[in-house]
Design a protein around this motif. Structure first.
Motif, PDB file in Angstrom:
ATOM      1  N   GLY A   1       0.943  -1.701   0.026  1.00 17.99           N
ATOM      2  CA  GLY A   1      -0.041  -0.074   0.156  1.00 17.99           C
ATOM      3  C   GLY A   1       1.159   1.451   0.402  1.00 17.99           C
ATOM      4  O   GLY A   1       0.257   2.437  -1.039  1.00 17.99           O
ATOM      5  N   LYS A   2       2.026   0.951   0.701  1.00 17.31           N
ATOM      6  CA  LYS A   2       2.278   2.310   0.712  1.00 17.31           C
ATOM      7  C   LYS A   2       3.956   2.600  -0.554  1.00 17.31           C
ATOM      8  O   LYS A   2       4.165   4.180  -1.085  1.00 17.31           O
ATOM      9  CB  LYS A   2       3.558   2.278   2.033  1.00 17.31           C
ATOM     10  CG  LYS A   2       5.321   1.575   1.221  1.00 17.31           C
ATOM     11  CD  LYS A   2       5.774   1.452   3.168  1.00 17.31           C
ATOM     12  CE  LYS A   2       6.801   0.994   2.386  1.00 17.31           C
ATOM     13  NZ  LYS A   2       8.482   0.538   3.913  1.00 17.31           N
ATOM     14  N   TYR A   3       3.776   2.073  -0.669  1.00 14.83           N
ATOM     15  CA  TYR A   3       4.248   1.593  -2.184  1.00 14.83           C
ATOM     16  C   TYR A   3       3.493   2.717  -3.896  1.00 14.83           C
ATOM     17  O   TYR A   3       4.422   2.501  -4.816  1.00 14.83           O
ATOM     18  CB  TYR A   3       5.197   0.537  -2.861  1.00 14.83           C
ATOM     19  CG  TYR A   3       6.616   0.063  -2.047  1.00 14.83           C
ATOM     20  CD1 TYR A   3       6.901   0.973  -1.434  1.00 14.83           C
ATOM     21  CD2 TYR A   3       6.405  -1.054  -0.928  1.00 14.83           C
ATOM     22  CE1 TYR A   3       8.799   0.800  -0.904  1.00 14.83           C
ATOM     23  CE2 TYR A   3       7.153  -1.317  -0.448  1.00 14.83           C
ATOM     24  CZ  TYR A   3       8.075  -0.783   0.215  1.00 14.83           C
ATOM     25  OH  TYR A   3       8.957  -1.149   0.852  1.00 14.83           O
ATOM     26  N   ILE A   4       2.999   2.749  -3.601  1.00 15.37           N
ATOM     27  CA  ILE A   4       2.012   2.812  -4.313  1.00 15.37           C
ATOM     28  C   ILE A   4       1.071   4.516  -4.092  1.00 15.37           C
ATOM     29  O   ILE A   4      -0.069   4.820  -4.578  1.00 15.37           O
ATOM     30  CB  ILE A   4      -0.012   2.054  -4.665  1.00 15.37           C
ATOM     31  CG1 ILE A   4      -0.502   2.177  -3.592  1.00 15.37           C
ATOM     32  CG2 ILE A   4       1.346   0.518  -5.870  1.00 15.37           C
ATOM     33  CD1 ILE A   4      -1.771   0.874  -4.051  1.00 15.37           C
ATOM     34  N   SER A   5       1.452   4.758  -2.746  1.00 12.48           N
ATOM     35  CA  SER A   5       0.451   5.749  -2.393  1.00 12.48           C
ATOM     36  C   SER A   5       2.006   7.307  -2.222  1.00 12.48           C
ATOM     37  O   SER A   5       3.020   7.881  -1.866  1.00 12.48           O
ATOM     38  CB  SER A   5       0.396   5.571  -1.223  1.00 12.48           C
ATOM     39  OG  SER A   5       0.266   6.792   0.056  1.00 12.48           O
ATOM     40  N   TRP A   6       1.509   8.148  -3.200  1.00  9.37           N
ATOM     41  CA  TRP A   6       2.140   9.724  -3.335  1.00  9.37           C
ATOM     42  C   TRP A   6       1.956   9.698  -2.252  1.00  9.37           C
ATOM     43  O   TRP A   6       3.039  10.771  -1.600  1.00  9.37           O
ATOM     44  CB  TRP A   6       1.424  10.312  -4.127  1.00  9.37           C
ATOM     45  CG  TRP A   6      -0.046  10.801  -3.829  1.00  9.37           C
ATOM     46  CD1 TRP A   6      -0.245  12.024  -3.518  1.00  9.37           C
ATOM     47  CD2 TRP A   6      -1.232  10.200  -4.178  1.00  9.37           C
ATOM     48  NE1 TRP A   6      -1.417  12.347  -3.437  1.00  9.37           N
ATOM     49  CE2 TRP A   6      -2.025  11.734  -4.417  1.00  9.37           C
ATOM     50  CE3 TRP A   6      -1.486   9.652  -5.418  1.00  9.37           C
ATOM     51  CZ2 TRP A   6      -3.184  11.671  -4.340  1.00  9.37           C
ATOM     52  CZ3 TRP A   6      -2.754   9.279  -5.387  1.00  9.37           C
ATOM     53  CH2 TRP A   6      -3.483  10.016  -4.723  1.00  9.37           C
ATOM     54  N   PHE A   7       1.797   9.911  -1.157  1.00  9.26           N
ATOM     55  CA  PHE A   7       1.445  10.910   0.375  1.00  9.26           C
ATOM     56  C   PHE A   7       2.571  10.399   1.285  1.00  9.26           C
ATOM     57  O   PHE A   7       3.819  10.817   1.605  1.00  9.26           O
ATOM     58  CB  PHE A   7       0.183  10.582   1.190  1.00  9.26           C
ATOM     59  CG  PHE A   7      -1.106  10.360   0.319  1.00  9.26           C
ATOM     60  CD1 PHE A   7      -1.540  12.272   1.055  1.00  9.26           C
ATOM     61  CD2 PHE A   7      -1.860  10.382  -0.707  1.00  9.26           C
ATOM     62  CE1 PHE A   7      -2.454  13.141   0.384  1.00  9.26           C
ATOM     63  CE2 PHE A   7      -3.502  10.532  -1.023  1.00  9.26           C
ATOM     64  CZ  PHE A   7      -3.280  11.455  -0.646  1.00  9.26           C
TER      65      PHE A   7
END
Length: 538
Positions: free
Chosen positions: A480-486
């Protein structure tokens, strides 16, 4: 012609290879005996659909210039195209409104309904197509405007054009303008032939048209399926359709069609069709790109509502954040405040720009689909030109918000940190805009897009590193974090702001206090060694 639900628009769509959905279609579509496909038919015809779709901020002349740049053959000089635009404006009586914005309902006041319909015709006849399809061109117009529009079509037939037109309940004056008619009911042919022959056909079948009665009204009422009387109406319609199908007129028409479709009779057209039908695009890739970029840029410049809205939206959000977080120090309290405003700005830029993109792009998508299927430009041309034309907006406003917030809050004063932070916010904004484009392409309406956007974006917010420590994310959700620009944005800006902070003033004795910026980054599970990697991930 026929009552509502008779199948008029469906038949026109089938002839044009448009919106066929799950329909099972049999038979063959041919032009002068030469079988055609969607691309080849587009090369020799024009399809004027019932809904008028335009970029409302353009003027009538600007719209026609754009159409001329993409619809006319690539070997035609630019001055000749402009001359053709002026000829069409004169021919269709658009001179008085040539410099008037087309307009958008509820946004920009523009030209009248009749002028808009004539503009639709003007767009199609620029290339002088020999075959034109019109789907209910008088829909939504009063009797005077309807007669004016049909008169335009009648004048075009005197120039040698064939016009196939669906129409719903025309007046007697309009009905008299048509040369041949096709009456439909329940998806079947009730009559096809010369207009004046229809009265005799219906009279022979026991349905004489009363004197001083509009024949079109009579045909539609006779072939209509009335609520509460469906059985009798369907029986009457079936009788009329069967009578026509078994008539000498229908047999002659079928024989003539079969004779025209003879490959030997149409051989001379086949060689011409091979070259003519080769590609639906009249302009080269570069010409398409220049024209679409010009229109997109012009549309943005002439849409003051959108620009003003973006300006005051970003200004307001920046000032609110600047006042709330004003004058932060790199101390114990500033750790939470600075990290909070970094993430809050990311969220403000992401949500505001994603939603505004959905609102604008969903409205333009039907225009793109129509123009693309009309063979005007490729999908990649539209996307690249749209991105490039919108890029100044999505660079300027994030930069403006960053400049206001950055110095009001008191973040790292060196120029490198400021420009890196600004660049990261610009990249994050464009990521959000891309998500907006994606959502707009998969939803049927603006309201559906607005409902879907939070479902897709909020989970990415959770993996951003503020609400949930990225080091504690379960292994099965780590993707999830690897597709989050946040995540990438907050990590890059946090590293920029904290990596050179050697000492943090601990002004509270009863709580844990990080010693320096490196400790802050470790608490967030952000690693300085990944700094360049984080930036390039955008």
């Amino acid at each position: 012609m026929g009552a509502s639900g008779a199948g008029k628009s469906t038949m026109l769509n089938i002839l044009n290879f448009r919106n066929t959905g799950n329909l099972k279609i049999t038979g063959e579509r041919a032009v002068n005996g030469v079988p055609v496909g969607p691309d080849s038919l587009t090369s020799v015809s024009a399809y004027i659909q019932q809904d008028d779709l335009f970029i409302g901020s353009l003027t009538v002349r600007e719209h026609l210039v754009f159409q001329a740049l993409l619809r006319m053959h690539k070997h035609i000089p630019y001055n000749t195209r402009l001359q053709r635009v002026e000829e069409v404006i004169q021919e269709l009586g658009l001179s008085k409104c040539a410099e008037t914005q087309i307009g958008s309902p509820g946004r920009v006041k523009g030209i009248s309904g009749g002028e808009m319909k004539r503009l639709s015709f003007a767009s199609e006849i620029l290339t002088d197509p020999p075959l034109m399809f019109c789907d209910e061109p008088t829909s939504g117009l009063d009797s005077y405007m309807s007669q004016n529009v049909i008169s335009v079509l009648q004048n075009l037939t005197t120039q040698g054009k064939t016009i196939v037109c669906t129409i719903h309940q025309p007046s007697s004056e309009i009905f008299e303008m048509f040369h041949q008619i096709l009456l439909m009911a329940e998806g079947r042919v009730a009559f096809m032939g010369k207009r004046e022959k229809a009265i005799g056909f219906f009279k022979a079948n026991g349905y004489p048209c009363p004197d001083n009665y509009n024949p079109s009204d009579f045909y539609i009422q006779t072939l209509a399926i009335l609520p509460g009387n469906e059985v009798e109406c369907r029986s009457r319609v079936g009788t009329i359709c069967d009578s026509y199908e078994n008539s000498e007129r229908a047999r002659k028409l079928k024989t003539a069609a079969d004779r025209i479709a003879d490959p030997n009779a149409a051989a001379y057209l086949a060689s011409e069709a091979t070259e003519k039908f080769k590609s639906p695009y009249k302009a080269t890739w570069s010409s398409q790109f220049r024209a679409v970029l010009w229109r997109s840029w012009l549309s943005n410049l002439k849409d003051p509502v959108f620009i003003r809205m973006k300006f005051f939206q970003n200004l307001g959000l920046a000032l609110i954040a600047g006042v709330v977080f004003f004058g932060q120090d790199f101390n114990q309290d500033g750790v939470q405040n600075i990290n909070g405003v970094i993430f809050n700005t990311l969220m403000n830029l992401s949500f505001s720009n994603a939603f505004s993109t959905i609102d604008v792009f969903c409205l333009e998508l039907p225009i793109f689909l129509r123009e693309h299927f009309n063979g005007m430009y490729r999908t990649d041309v539209y996307f690249l030109a749209k991105i490039l034309a919108d890029s100044p907006v999505y660079i300027f406003f994030p930069s403006m918000m960053t400049a206001i917030i950055y110095f009001m809050i008191g973040l790292q004063p060196d120029a490198a940190s400021f420009f890196i932070t600004t660049g990261v916010y610009i990249l994050a904004t464009n990521c959000a805009v891309s998500i907006g484009y994606l959502i707009s392409c998969v939803v049927p309406s603006v309201s559906a897009g607005v409902a879907l956007a939070p479902v897709l974006i909020i989970p990415l917010v959770l993996f951003g590193g503020l609400f949930l420590n990225v080091g504690s994310i379960p292994i099965y959700l780590i993707w999830g974090k690897y597709i989050s620009w946040f995540y990438y944005g907050s990590e890059a800006i946090a590293i920029t702001q904290w990596k050179n902070v050697d000492y943090i003033d601990c002004n509270r004795e009863d709580s844990t206090c990080p010693e320096n910026g490196s400790v802050v980054l470790k608490m967030l599970d952000f690693r300085e060694v990944k700094y360049i990697f984080v930036i390039t991930k955008f």
